[in-house]
Enzyme design. Structure first.
Site, short mmCIF file in Angstrom:
data_model
loop_
_atom_site.label_atom_id
_atom_site.label_comp_id
_atom_site.label_asym_id
_atom_site.label_seq_id
_atom_site.Cartn_x
_atom_site.Cartn_y
_atom_site.Cartn_z
N SER A 106 7.21 32.60 -68.63
CA SER A 106 5.77 32.87 -68.66
C SER A 106 4.96 31.97 -67.75
O SER A 106 3.82 32.28 -67.43
CB SER A 106 5.24 32.75 -70.10
N LYS B 31 1.15 26.71 -71.82
CA LYS B 31 0.32 27.62 -71.02
C LYS B 31 -0.69 26.78 -70.23
O LYS B 31 -0.77 25.56 -70.38
CB LYS B 31 -0.44 28.61 -71.91
#
Length: 281
Positions: A58, A119
């Site tokens: 990701s 993230k």
């Protein structure tokens, strides 16, 4: 002539018998050492540094599966999520701090708050965030997005999911994946690269308004990241509470392509991605 009487022997002090020294307990010493070591590790991991490994794609291109990095724990304050297993020893959040847009952060992922995710911080409290045709719009203004050279990643045990249209063979005859790469520049000047493999549903969204005490997180691999664009029902994290933040990523300390055999020590070195070790954020 009478003999002089012999002198009587003088009284001698009576000494108590010495007690044998207590046998040294090796098990007790070992236990004491292990307790002290565990306490030191607990303090360091909770309040100073902590290691983290990358399990997913990701955050490509910045982070690859098989990267190992250190995070600093003091940047955003401390909460129970700063402690191993989120031990409920810290009420609320102490010494609080707010991240900057563009920081790469490890946090406990909502709604379960029981797994570590990583993230990039995109929106701060009060910000509005939207995606329009694959372009990030922050507080009503498109974030500059510049096409740069494709991101080329070898096909290895740690990376095998390449879309057919991006598969190539390099000059050495090795299979690689060449994915379109773009450079975004946030209003604070921070730059980073993202991957965009084509138009997908979350390349167009409504407007998200970040509530107080929360941040909006996104993965750099925009088409392969379950992040704040996705609801909990969709498997996403929605807005992340500030107290869930565990620390800020600072440096890679190891990276492997996944080809090592742990029973064959020399493969630990051939599998290492040496150029990534020491790479900062």
């Amino acid at each position: 002539m009478e003999n002089a009487p012999s002198a009587e022997p003088q009284d001698q002090p009576v000494r108590a018998a010495a007690k044998p020294a207590a046998p040294k307990s090796e098990w007790r010493d070992l236990t004491t050492f292990l307790v002290k070591l565990a306490l030191i590790v607990f303090v360091v991991r909770s309040f100073i540094f902590s290691p983290f490994s990358i399990p997913s794609e990701s955050m490509l291109p910045r982070l690859l599966i098989g990267d190992y990095l250190f995070i600093t724990k003091w940047n955003y304050g401390y909460s129970k999520h700063s402690l191993p297993w989120s031990l409920p020893l810290i009420p609320g959040r102490v010494f609080p701090g707010t991240p900057e847009r563009g920081d790469v952060v490890v946090f406990k992922a909502p709604p379960g708050n029981d797994t570590d995710w990583i993230k990039r911080v995109i929106g701060l409290p009060g910000d509005t965030v939207q995606m329009q045709d694959g372009q990030l719009v922050l507080n009503g203004k498109p974030v500059p997005k510049q096409h740069v050279a494709n991101f080329v990643l070898p096909i290895t045990p740690n990376f095998q999911r390449c879309q057919p249209q991006f598969e190539q063979i390099d000059a050495q005859g090795n299979a690689v994946c060449a994915i379109p790469r773009f450079r975004e520049t946030l209003p604070n000047g921070k730059q980073y690269d993202v991957l965009d493999q084509g138009m997908l549903p979350k390349d167009n969204t409504g407007v998200y308004t970040v509530p107080a005490g929360h941040v909006f997180m996104m993965g750099d691999n925009r088409d392969n990241s379950m992040d704040s664009r996705f609801s909990h029902e969709e498997g996403g994290i929605e807005f992340v509470p500030l107290e869930n933040l565990e620390g800020k990523a600072i440096v890679n300390f190891w990276s492997t392509d996944g080809s090592a055999n742990w029973l064959l020590p020399w493969t630990w070195f051939t599998a290492a991605r040496w150029s990534r070790i020491g790479e900062g954020f």
